[in-house]
Design an enzyme around this catalytic site. Structure first.
Site, PDB file in Angstrom:
ATOM      1  CG  HIS A  72      38.991  63.485  94.331  1.00 62.36           C
ATOM      2  ND1 HIS A  72      39.629  62.403  93.802  1.00 62.36           N
ATOM      3  CD2 HIS A  72      37.910  62.995  95.000  1.00 62.36           C
ATOM      4  CE1 HIS A  72      38.973  61.297  94.134  1.00 62.36           C
ATOM      5  NE2 HIS A  72      37.929  61.627  94.849  1.00 62.36           N
ATOM      6  CE1 TYR A 201      46.750  61.009  89.471  1.00 57.07           C
ATOM      7  CE2 TYR A 201      47.607  60.329  87.344  1.00 57.07           C
ATOM      8  CZ  TYR A 201      46.658  60.989  88.089  1.00 57.07           C
ATOM      9  OH  TYR A 201      45.605  61.625  87.463  1.00 57.07           O
ATOM     10  N   PRO A 292      46.339  59.792  78.531  1.00 53.17           N
ATOM     11  CG  PRO A 292      45.361  57.722  78.957  1.00 53.17           C
ATOM     12  CD  PRO A 292      46.256  58.419  77.996  1.00 53.17           C
ATOM     13  CE  LYS A 296      45.029  68.877  82.938  1.00 57.35           C
ATOM     14  NZ  LYS A 296      44.226  69.464  83.990  1.00 57.35           N
ATOM     15  CE1 TYR A 383      45.886  64.910  87.796  1.00 53.03           C
ATOM     16  CE2 TYR A 383      44.457  65.799  89.502  1.00 53.03           C
ATOM     17  CZ  TYR A 383      44.866  64.742  88.708  1.00 53.03           C
ATOM     18  OH  TYR A 383      44.236  63.525  88.810  1.00 53.03           O
TER      19      TYR A 383
HETATM   20  C1  LIG Z   1      40.460  55.025  78.735  1.00 53.10           C
HETATM   21  C2  LIG Z   1      40.336  56.514  78.606  1.00 53.10           C
HETATM   22  C3  LIG Z   1      40.393  57.314  79.749  1.00 53.10           C
HETATM   23  C4  LIG Z   1      40.285  58.674  79.632  1.00 53.10           C
HETATM   24  N1  LIG Z   1      40.333  59.447  80.796  1.00 53.10           N
HETATM   25  C5  LIG Z   1      40.162  60.780  80.721  1.00 53.10           C
HETATM   26  C6  LIG Z   1      40.053  61.591  81.919  1.00 53.10           C
HETATM   27  O1  LIG Z   1      40.117  61.093  83.067  1.00 53.10           O
HETATM   28  N2  LIG Z   1      39.861  62.936  81.776  1.00 53.10           N
HETATM   29  C7  LIG Z   1      39.724  63.494  80.524  1.00 53.10           C
HETATM   30  O2  LIG Z   1      39.533  64.729  80.455  1.00 53.10           O
HETATM   31  N3  LIG Z   1      39.794  62.765  79.383  1.00 53.10           N
HETATM   32  C8  LIG Z   1      40.003  61.414  79.438  1.00 53.10           C
HETATM   33  N4  LIG Z   1      39.978  60.668  78.284  1.00 53.10           N
HETATM   34  C9  LIG Z   1      39.805  61.324  76.982  1.00 53.10           C
HETATM   35  C10 LIG Z   1      38.343  61.662  76.674  1.00 53.10           C
HETATM   36  O3  LIG Z   1      37.539  60.509  76.800  1.00 53.10           O
HETATM   37  C11 LIG Z   1      38.240  62.231  75.243  1.00 53.10           C
HETATM   38  O4  LIG Z   1      39.187  63.252  75.099  1.00 53.10           O
HETATM   39  C12 LIG Z   1      36.838  62.781  74.961  1.00 53.10           C
HETATM   40  O5  LIG Z   1      35.938  61.713  74.730  1.00 53.10           O
HETATM   41  C13 LIG Z   1      36.834  63.716  73.754  1.00 53.10           C
HETATM   42  O6  LIG Z   1      35.524  64.097  73.435  1.00 53.10           O
HETATM   43  P1  LIG Z   1      35.095  64.383  71.933  1.00 53.10           P
HETATM   44  O7  LIG Z   1      33.681  64.769  71.980  1.00 53.10           O
HETATM   45  O8  LIG Z   1      36.081  65.279  71.298  1.00 53.10           O
HETATM   46  O9  LIG Z   1      35.290  62.985  71.179  1.00 53.10           O
HETATM   47  P2  LIG Z   1      34.520  61.619  71.373  1.00 53.10           P
HETATM   48  O10 LIG Z   1      34.119  61.419  72.772  1.00 53.10           O
HETATM   49  O11 LIG Z   1      35.371  60.588  70.710  1.00 53.10           O
HETATM   50  O12 LIG Z   1      33.185  61.809  70.541  1.00 53.10           O
HETATM   51  C14 LIG Z   1      33.162  61.774  69.137  1.00 53.10           C
HETATM   52  C15 LIG Z   1      31.790  61.279  68.694  1.00 53.10           C
HETATM   53  O13 LIG Z   1      31.736  61.296  67.273  1.00 53.10           O
HETATM   54  C16 LIG Z   1      31.142  60.099  66.822  1.00 53.10           C
HETATM   55  N5  LIG Z   1      31.601  59.853  65.452  1.00 53.10           N
HETATM   56  C17 LIG Z   1      32.797  59.359  65.042  1.00 53.10           C
HETATM   57  N6  LIG Z   1      32.837  59.272  63.703  1.00 53.10           N
HETATM   58  C18 LIG Z   1      31.637  59.718  63.261  1.00 53.10           C
HETATM   59  C19 LIG Z   1      31.068  59.863  61.967  1.00 53.10           C
HETATM   60  N7  LIG Z   1      31.733  59.499  60.881  1.00 53.10           N
HETATM   61  N8  LIG Z   1      29.825  60.351  61.864  1.00 53.10           N
HETATM   62  C20 LIG Z   1      29.112  60.700  62.974  1.00 53.10           C
HETATM   63  N9  LIG Z   1      29.597  60.587  64.236  1.00 53.10           N
HETATM   64  C21 LIG Z   1      30.849  60.105  64.367  1.00 53.10           C
HETATM   65  C22 LIG Z   1      31.601  59.053  67.834  1.00 53.10           C
HETATM   66  O14 LIG Z   1      30.768  57.920  67.854  1.00 53.10           O
HETATM   67  C23 LIG Z   1      31.531  59.855  69.120  1.00 53.10           C
HETATM   68  O15 LIG Z   1      30.282  59.762  69.742  1.00 53.10           O
HETATM   69  C24 LIG Z   1      40.098  59.291  78.353  1.00 53.10           C
HETATM   70  C25 LIG Z   1      40.029  58.498  77.211  1.00 53.10           C
HETATM   71  C26 LIG Z   1      40.139  57.126  77.308  1.00 53.10           C
HETATM   72  C27 LIG Z   1      40.043  56.289  76.043  1.00 53.10           C
END
Ligand SMILES: Cc1cc2nc3c(=O)[nH]c(=O)nc-3n(C[C@H](O)[C@H](O)[C@H](O)COP(=O)(O)OP(=O)(O)OC[C@H]3O[C@@H](n4cnc5c(N)ncnc54)[C@H](O)[C@@H]3O)c2cc1C
Length: 389
Positions: A72, A201, A292, A296, A383
């Site tokens: 995009h 948006y 969201p 980011k 962005y």
């Molecule tokens: C609806 C929605 C839309 C979004 N849209 C966007 C977007 O368009 N662009 C964007 O950049 N971000 C977006 N985000 C945010 C993005 O999804 C998160 O910031 C991202 O998943 C962060 O990654 P992470 O690995 O830090 O955490 P997570 O993806 O939460 O991964 C953490 C992992 O740790 C595991 N875990 C938790 N507790 C334990 C434990 N005690 N022991 C072992 N494992 C554990 C979980 O199961 C998980 O697999 C969105 C979020 C949501 C909810």
């Protein structure tokens, strides 16, 4: 069991970190409390900055992304019955890419298991211990009914907002900054081709709406709703009717299709400082959450672990702890830039309450950002992601 880096969480942060370390010859073990099936199908982010795409490509996880991601070049802002385009690529030279987070997770898991990299699913009772500077860090957990212990040099807390690593840090070390918003997002995935070439948006008197997509056949749409809204009250028919109202524009039609998933996500901004304590380092959602609207969270998680991996590589190769000690300061610089942008997008576009003064200000800001090159540049460069942060 013993390893160099014990990683809690197989989300994007944990998986990217493990691969960066693997490429540098550093061993790690990833512990994930959910099943492989669950993490590979958890629908969340979908919008990637160029820097995230470059990072995934660099670590060898960009092949399918390159084939399947939609590239995009800008976004539409809709308000007052008009739709204006912010030409982000023309302004910044950088693009954004649409590729589901669950697809990234699938690619990274396949890559990890492809070289027999240790990655355990469905571990329970994960707890981190003895991670102060002079301690001997270890992680205890239960796997397949047996209690286990993983000894490591450092622990990476990549376990998301509800994980166990941040709460394990002793009282008094962390300061948290947060904001709850008086609204949530109701999101749907629908089996229908997107009705738009780029994201829309929409600022509307009923509340914000976003038209995003996951592929050329699957649309992702969101509605601003009350924070305590119950999904049971939102039939598919009601959701489509509200989307039609908020996106209404003369000469344009929103195509409807079967809803294959729906859910409500709360909106919050959250930062914990510092992002480290002794030999425990937090990355991604474990350390911060952004609303969201700026898309980011995943991008920020990827940049955290890039910085953390660089610091670990420097430490293992030279013994110098300077980069590791400075991890949090370096990561937080970007975190706060992104917090500000996500807050800006959120307060620009959502209905904030019943005060008409807020509404007039928002319309003035939308008018400005869509008519001033300087204002559009500021939005566009944030962005697509600021490379120098
Ligand atoms: C609806 C929605 C839309 C979004 N849209 C966007 C977007 O368009 N662009 C964007 O950049 N971000 C977006 N985000 C945010 C993005 O999804 C998160 O910031 C991202 O998943 C962060 O990654 P992470 O690995 O830090 O955490 P997570 O993806 O939460 O991964 C953490 C992992 O740790 C595991 N875990 C938790 N507790 C334990 C434990 N005690 N022991 C072992 N494992 C554990 C979980 O199961 C998980 O697999 C969105 C979020 C949501 C909810």
């Amino acid at each position: 069991m013993r390893t160099q880096v014990g990683i809690v969480g197989a989300g994007p942060a944990g998986l990217i970190l493990a691969q960066l370390l693997h490429l540098a010859g550093i061993e790690s073990v990833i512990l994930e409390n959910r099943s492989r099936e669950y993490v590979e199908h958890r629908v969340r982010a979908g919008l990637l900055e160029q820097g995230t795409v470059d990072l995934l490509t660099e670590i060898g996880a960009g092949e399918r992304l390159k084939e399947e991601a939609l590239e995009h070049h800008g976004i539409y802002l809709q308000f007052d019955g008009r739709r204006e385009y912010i030409a982000a690529t023309e302004i910044t030279g950088r693009s954004i890419h649409i590729y589901g987070q669950q697809e990234i997770v699938k690619d990274l898991i396949a890559q990890r298991l492809g070289y027999d990299g240790p990655l355990l699913f469905e571990v329970d009772d994960v707890a981190v211990h003895d991670f102060d500077k002079h301690g001997e860090p270890r992680i205890t957990y239960t796997h397949e009914g047996r209690q286990q212990r993983l000894e490591c040099d450092v622990i990476a807390g990549c376990d998301g907002f509800h994980g166990v690593c941040r709460p394990a840090i002793p009282k008094g070390v962390l300061t948290t900054y947060q904001r709850e918003y008086p609204f949530a997002w109701l999101g749907i995935l629908a089996e229908v081709a997107p009705s738009t070439d780029e994201l829309i948006y929409a600022h509307h008197p009923n509340g914000f709406a976003l038209h995003s997509m996951r592929s050329s056949t699957v649309s992702r749409l969101y509605l601003q709703v009350k924070p305590d809204e119950q999904i049971e009250y939102w039939s598919d028919k009601r959701i489509w009717a509200e989307l039609q109202t908020r996106f209404a524009l003369a000469g344009w039609t929103l195509q409807e299709g079967p809803v294959i998933e729906k859910g409500i996500t709360p909106m919050r901004s959250f930062v914990t400082e510092p992002m480290q304590s002794g030999r425990l380092y937090l990355a991604g959602d474990a350390a911060h959450i952004v609303p969201p609207t700026g898309a980011k969270g995943l991008n920020l998680a990827a940049q955290d672990v890039r910085v953390l991996a660089e610091a670990l590589v420097a430490w293992y190769s030279t013994g110098d702890t300077a980069q590791l000690d400075g991890y949090s300061d370096r990561a937080l610089r970007r975190v706060w830039r992104v917090q500000d942008f996500s807050h800006y997008m959120t307060t620009l576009l959502h209905r904030l309450g019943d005060d008409p003064f807020d509404d007039r200000l928002q319309r003035a800001r939308l008018e400005y950002v869509t008519s001033s090159d300087a204002a559009a540049k500021s939005l566009a460069e944030n962005y697509v992601g600021l490379p120098e942060y």
